[in-house]
Scaffold this motif. Structure first.
Motif, PDB file in Angstrom:
ATOM      1  N   PRO A  41      33.694  35.263  35.333  1.00  0.00           N
ATOM      2  CA  PRO A  41      33.678  35.973  35.636  1.00  0.00           C
ATOM      3  C   PRO A  41      33.307  37.455  35.012  1.00  0.00           C
ATOM      4  N   VAL A  42      32.123  38.136  35.126  1.00  0.00           N
ATOM      5  CA  VAL A  42      31.712  38.906  33.824  1.00  0.00           C
ATOM      6  C   VAL A  42      32.011  40.002  33.612  1.00  0.00           C
ATOM      7  N   ARG A  43      32.777  40.362  35.354  1.00  0.00           N
ATOM      8  CA  ARG A  43      33.389  41.025  34.814  1.00  0.00           C
ATOM      9  C   ARG A  43      35.125  41.192  34.172  1.00  0.00           C
ATOM     10  N   ALA A  44      35.628  39.898  34.221  1.00  0.00           N
ATOM     11  CA  ALA A  44      36.901  39.456  33.697  1.00  0.00           C
ATOM     12  C   ALA A  44      37.638  40.411  32.990  1.00  0.00           C
ATOM     13  N   LEU A  45      38.533  40.485  32.482  1.00  0.00           N
ATOM     14  CA  LEU A  45      38.576  40.898  30.819  1.00  0.00           C
ATOM     15  C   LEU A  45      39.319  39.896  30.456  1.00  0.00           C
ATOM     16  N   VAL A  46      38.587  39.728  28.979  1.00  0.00           N
ATOM     17  CA  VAL A  46      38.952  38.899  28.137  1.00  0.00           C
ATOM     18  C   VAL A  46      40.497  37.617  28.553  1.00  0.00           C
ATOM     19  N   LYS A  47      41.384  39.583  28.429  1.00  0.00           N
ATOM     20  CA  LYS A  47      42.440  38.700  27.856  1.00  0.00           C
ATOM     21  C   LYS A  47      42.773  37.862  29.041  1.00  0.00           C
ATOM     22  N   ASP A  48      42.204  38.217  29.947  1.00  0.00           N
ATOM     23  CA  ASP A  48      42.932  37.502  31.552  1.00  0.00           C
ATOM     24  C   ASP A  48      42.006  35.494  31.037  1.00  0.00           C
ATOM     25  N   LEU A  49      41.036  35.849  30.251  1.00  0.00           N
ATOM     26  CA  LEU A  49      40.465  34.053  30.768  1.00  0.00           C
ATOM     27  C   LEU A  49      40.803  33.150  30.022  1.00  0.00           C
ATOM     28  N   SER A  50      41.022  31.998  30.194  1.00  0.00           N
ATOM     29  CA  SER A  50      41.908  30.518  29.583  1.00  0.00           C
ATOM     30  C   SER A  50      41.138  30.447  28.533  1.00  0.00           C
ATOM     31  N   VAL A  51      41.927  29.836  27.488  1.00  0.00           N
ATOM     32  CA  VAL A  51      41.431  29.558  26.367  1.00  0.00           C
ATOM     33  C   VAL A  51      40.010  28.852  26.620  1.00  0.00           C
ATOM     34  N   ALA A  52      39.944  28.077  26.972  1.00  0.00           N
ATOM     35  CA  ALA A  52      38.440  27.311  27.348  1.00  0.00           C
ATOM     36  C   ALA A  52      37.461  28.092  27.276  1.00  0.00           C
ATOM     37  N   GLU A  53      37.619  29.037  28.485  1.00  0.00           N
ATOM     38  CA  GLU A  53      36.732  30.062  29.250  1.00  0.00           C
ATOM     39  C   GLU A  53      36.157  31.200  27.794  1.00  0.00           C
ATOM     40  N   ARG A  54      37.298  31.256  27.005  1.00  0.00           N
ATOM     41  CA  ARG A  54      36.786  32.590  26.131  1.00  0.00           C
ATOM     42  C   ARG A  54      35.931  31.183  25.513  1.00  0.00           C
ATOM     43  N   GLN A  55      36.413  30.150  24.844  1.00  0.00           N
ATOM     44  CA  GLN A  55      35.348  29.674  23.727  1.00  0.00           C
ATOM     45  C   GLN A  55      34.116  29.890  24.405  1.00  0.00           C
ATOM     46  N   LEU A  56      33.760  29.554  25.707  1.00  0.00           N
ATOM     47  CA  LEU A  56      32.648  29.652  26.561  1.00  0.00           C
ATOM     48  C   LEU A  56      31.952  31.060  26.137  1.00  0.00           C
ATOM     49  N   VAL A  57      32.867  31.387  26.673  1.00  0.00           N
ATOM     50  CA  VAL A  57      31.941  33.162  26.040  1.00  0.00           C
ATOM     51  C   VAL A  57      31.233  33.007  24.931  1.00  0.00           C
TER      52      VAL A  57
END
Lengths: 386, 510
Positions: free
Chosen positions: B144-160
């Protein structure tokens, strides 16, 4: 004059060896030379009054409150904290001491009265420090906020108990702290004893632990001290007291577990906690000690001006912080030394005294001091980096 | 294979007379995935810093050619503009900003449909989100592009981060240990993405984990002591050969001799649950026994409660703990490391830099901070006694160092880890809790740490070791406690136990 100083510096720099030694040179020798150059400058511009025993002895009495505050502030800042309340605590405790002298009649009780007043002031400072420590270590409120609050509270209390009036005069016994001197003979013996002790300790320490530079430095300082103080009445008691506090704190930092813990907490609180360091208790003690030292500084101030004013110690916290950071202690915590703080206090004192002596107006003095603070910390940062 | 996109030609880089790189030469083909492996100190990070412009052109010898031109980066910005993008171990995202903002922040927010870097330009929020969504769709990322990065999992952050690099028209993407904080499933997902993007992009993949390298990469470049010592085709080599190149000597993966312990357990945990400050369960109903001289491994995926279990035991995990803990037969309620240490239970946390080391201070300072009372006489520290004690404990733990007064920063990761172990072993514990004892250190140092742990057990210490690396768990433990979502999924005896069996248990199939 300025130019001569700069040239000497660069010539010496080209003579200095490379690598670690160059770093040491830049960090310790150059600032020393710079201060010497400034002192010589003051001496010439003041028609030969600055570098006299009498003036330097006066200077040493002027910096005592700041040295005492900065000693405590060094401990606080090494734990990565800050104490903005020390100026107000100084005023409150000074006022308490003065009131006990004037209104409780302690001034007529001689030395006992002076000690009683001091004791009560220390009690008040200790309480204030204990509360700050409690709020920081147990309630986990940021030191900046707690001490900002305490700064305002204590200033308010000072105004309340004094009715916003100056309280004076205090008894002669309390005044003696700043106006009386350890006789010349004893003073000389004391300096000789310091030099001798440093040499003995050096001789008894294993080769890989001792540093010839430090021993020589201590002996040199003792020599300079003897020159200054024995040339004019001896060591003022107030200077003796302030130096004792600083010296004691120096030993505590190096030779006690508490000292280690102070560095550990400032370096990495998380790791300190997980290493079994009693973080809360150590912080609590640190702010408590800061409170006591602020109270002591308050008593010194009262003794020096022979009374208390409700505006005493305004901005004193900033002078103390400035001295600490000029001395190379990091506001981020974890690193710092009291010897550096002593140097910082001296620089501030030399500037204050020297500029007043050559007739620079108060207003310009402030500007100069600000510039020096920024410049000193910048140069220190740079010399550490490369 | 396609054309060469990057080549290093005898690159050398010295720091104060010591060569960190002493002759590195290799080519990277366009569209391939090249693995870069080597022990810590082999020169990987120096090499990456040259590539990313941290060490500018001219500060090293030799030549680096990227897309036909000699590299002339003056700073990391130049490198990024040239199309080289690096995803670091510690991610460089802004946690308080949304995914979309993170994607576009480094250049500009969309302005009037076009990008503008004027500071005063008005942010077109809708356009920003549309662009971000389009980009994510292109890449097939479900974030979700509107989500704040701090709420993502580490894996999702990596993908970002991957998406951001892609968006910045990177042609060469360097991934530095991207999976160190990912679960197995997340690793698979990342690999799917990387495999799909191979061809479009060229990858350099830095990792300590050889299984991953074999699963993903086409070729493997091995660095050792600042030199490129081998370029191996993944299809034509095997783990032993790679390791041989890395360490310069054959390495035998020791087989664990399992001995089942008898007698009274030294530590018993009964029905332990832990609720965080928000009241949700981190751990639920966990029971196990630890026997004298046993090594109990704790395995589980990311978020299974591995580290939380250790922290809850000694009372340093925020929230409330329920259940019973018996230590040497007595009920205990540790509320902090000090209480645990007093009973003889020591803990080495996983994050060396954040929770373990005093980086400003000396090796000795770091090693003795927990046991200063041992050389305090009449309130004063006896510094010579401290020196002697530190020398002893460092020797016991095989720490390699020149002078105890040197800053801890000069030590390699492996030796820093040994100092942390020494700090806790110095307290003479009966039980040692180790959280990821070999994270981010090279193979040689890992083997040394395993050896040290085995020696400690021989001397009578019981150990609980938490690890995300299954070979480590299987190589060390007598029994393995498998956790999944805060619950115990099994207490397996390490006999004929395989990674597959543990994984099946941890992933909930068994």
């Amino acid at each position: 004059m300025e130019q001569v100083g700069v040239q000497t510096g660069s010539v010496l720099e080209s003579l200095a060896p490379n690598g670690d030694k160059l770093k040491k040179f830049q960090r310790f020798v150059l600032p020393g030379l710079a201060v010497t150059a400034v002192m010589v400058l003051f001496h010439m511009l003041s028609d030969g009054t600055f570098l006299t025993s009498r003036n330097l002895s006066n200077l040493s009495r002027q910096i005592c409150t700041n040295l005492t505050l900065a000693t405590g502030m060094t401990l606080v800042i090494i734990t990565a904290g800050i104490d903005l309340s020390v100026g107000s605590v100084l005023a409150l405790c000074g006022m308490v001491a003065a009131i006990t002298q004037v209104q409780f009649g302690f001034s007529a009780m001689g030395a006992t009265g002076a000690l009683l007043s001091t004791g009560i002031a220390l009690l008040v400072g200790g309480l204030s420090g204990a509360f700050t420590g409690f709020a920081v270590s147990r309630l986990k409120i940021t030191p900046f906020i707690v001490t900002l609050g305490m700064m305002v509270i204590c200033r308010g209390l000072t105004l309340i108990i004094s009715g916003a009036q100056a309280v004076s005069p205090v008894g002669d016994s309390l005044g003696a702290l700043s106006s009386q001197y350890l006789p010349v003979g004893y003073s000389g013996l004391l300096f000789a004893a310091v030099a001798l002790a440093a040499t003995l300790v050096h001789w008894r320490t294993p080769a890989d632990r001792r540093s010839l530079n430090n021993t020589v430095l201590i002996c040199m300082l003792a020599g300079v001290g003897a020159l200054v103080f024995c040339g004019y009445r001896g060591i003022p008691y107030i200077v003796f007291l302030a130096l004792s506090c600083a010296g004691l704190a120096m030993l505590v930092l190096k030779y006690t577990r508490y000292g280690r813990f102070v560095y550990a907490i400032g370096g990495n609180t998380e790791a300190a906690e997980l290493s079994g360091v009693p973080v809360a208790r150590t912080l609590w003690i640190t702010y408590f000690v800061m409170g006591l030292l602020a109270a002591l500084a308050g008593v010194m101030d009262v003794s020096r001006v022979n009374g208390a004013v409700p505006t005493a110690g305004e901005l004193a916290e900033l002078d103390a912080i400035a001295a600490v950071v000029i001395g190379g202690t990091s506001l981020m915590g974890g690193v710092g030394k009291l010897s550096g703080t002593l140097f910082g206090v001296l620089i501030m004192g030399v500037l204050n005294n020297g500029m007043s002596l050559i007739g620079v107006s108060e207003h310009y003095q402030k500007v100069f001091k600000g510039v020096v603070i920024i410049l000193a910390v910048y140069l220190d940062m740079r010399s550490k980096r490369k | 294979m396609g054309s060469t996109i990057l080549s290093f030609k005898n690159v050398r880089k010295a720091f104060g007379g010591v060569y960190a790189l002493s002759g590195v030469s290799f080519d990277v083909e366009k569209g391939e995935c090249l693995a870069l492996v080597g022990e810590n100190g082999a020169g990987k990070s120096t090499l990456m810093k040259i590539l990313s412009g941290v060490w500018p052109a001219g500060s090293y010898e030799g030549e680096v050619v990227f897309e036909g031109r000699v590299l002339s980066h003056k700073n990391p910005m130049d490198a990024r503009e040239a199309g080289i993008s690096i995803i670091h171990q510690e991610l460089c995202l802004f946690p308080q900003l949304s995914v979309a903002e993170n994607l576009f922040l480094s250049e500009a927010y969309p302005y009037e449909g076009k990008a503008s870097s004027r500071l005063a330009s008005r942010v077109r929020w809708r356009t920003l989100y549309e662009h971000a969504e389009a980009l994510m769709n292109d890449l097939g990322f479900d974030i979700p592009v509107r989500a704040l990065v701090k709420d993502l999992s580490v894996a999702e952050r990596q993908l970002v981060e991957v998406a951001r690099a892609f968006h910045q028209n990177a042609t060469l993407l360097v991934l530095d240990e991207p999976t160190s904080a990912l679960s197995q499933a997340e690793v698979e997902r990342l690999f799917d993405v990387l495999r799909r993007m191979k061809g479009k992009l060229t990858f350099i993949y830095i990792s300590h984990k050889l299984e991953e390298v074999f699963a993903l990469c086409d070729r493997i470049l091995v660095l050792r002591d600042g030199q490129s010592v081998g370029m191996l085709k993944t299809a034509e080599t095997n783990t032993e050969e790679v390791i041989r190149h890395m360490v310069g000597r054959p390495l035998k993966l020791a087989q664990k001799e399992v001995s089942l312990k008898e007698g009274a357990p030294i530590l018993s945990v009964k029905n332990l649950s832990h609720y965080d400050l928000a009241g949700s369960a981190k751990l639920e109903g966990i029971s196990f026994d630890l026997y004298p001289r046993e090594i109990l491994g704790i395995a589980g995926l990311m978020g299974s409660g591995r580290s939380e279990l250790l922290r809850s035991l000694i009372g340093v995990l925020p929230g409330t703990r329920q259940g019973e803990i018996f230590f040497q037969g007595k009920a205990v309620e540790w509320n902090g490391i000090r209480e645990a240490l007093a009973d003889g239970v020591a803990f080495v946390p996983e994050d060396r830099k954040k929770d373990g080391l005093f980086l400003d201070h000396s090796i000795e300072f770091n090693g003795t901070i927990s046991v200063l009372n041992k050389f305090t006489r009449a309130g004063l520290l006896k510094l010579e006694d401290e020196d002697r004690f530190a020398e002893g404990i460092f020797e016991q733990l095989h720490v390699k160092y020149a002078d105890g007064a040197d800053p801890i920063k000069v030590l390699s990761g492996g030796n820093q880890q040994k100092v942390l172990l020494a700090k806790m072993v110095a307290t003479q514990p009966k039980v040692l809790l180790l959280d990821e004892p070999t994270r981010g250190i090279d193979i040689g140092a890992k083997e040394e740490i395993y050896q040290i742990i085995r020696e400690l057990v021989r001397d009578g210490i019981s150990v609980i070791v938490v690890s995300s690396e299954l070979p480590e768990v299987l190589g060390l433990s007598d029994r393995v406690l498998v956790l999944r979502e805060g619950e115990s999924r099994g207490l397996l005896i390490n006999q004929n136990l395989t990674q597959e069996k543990v994984m099946a248990c941890a992933a909930g199939e068994a």
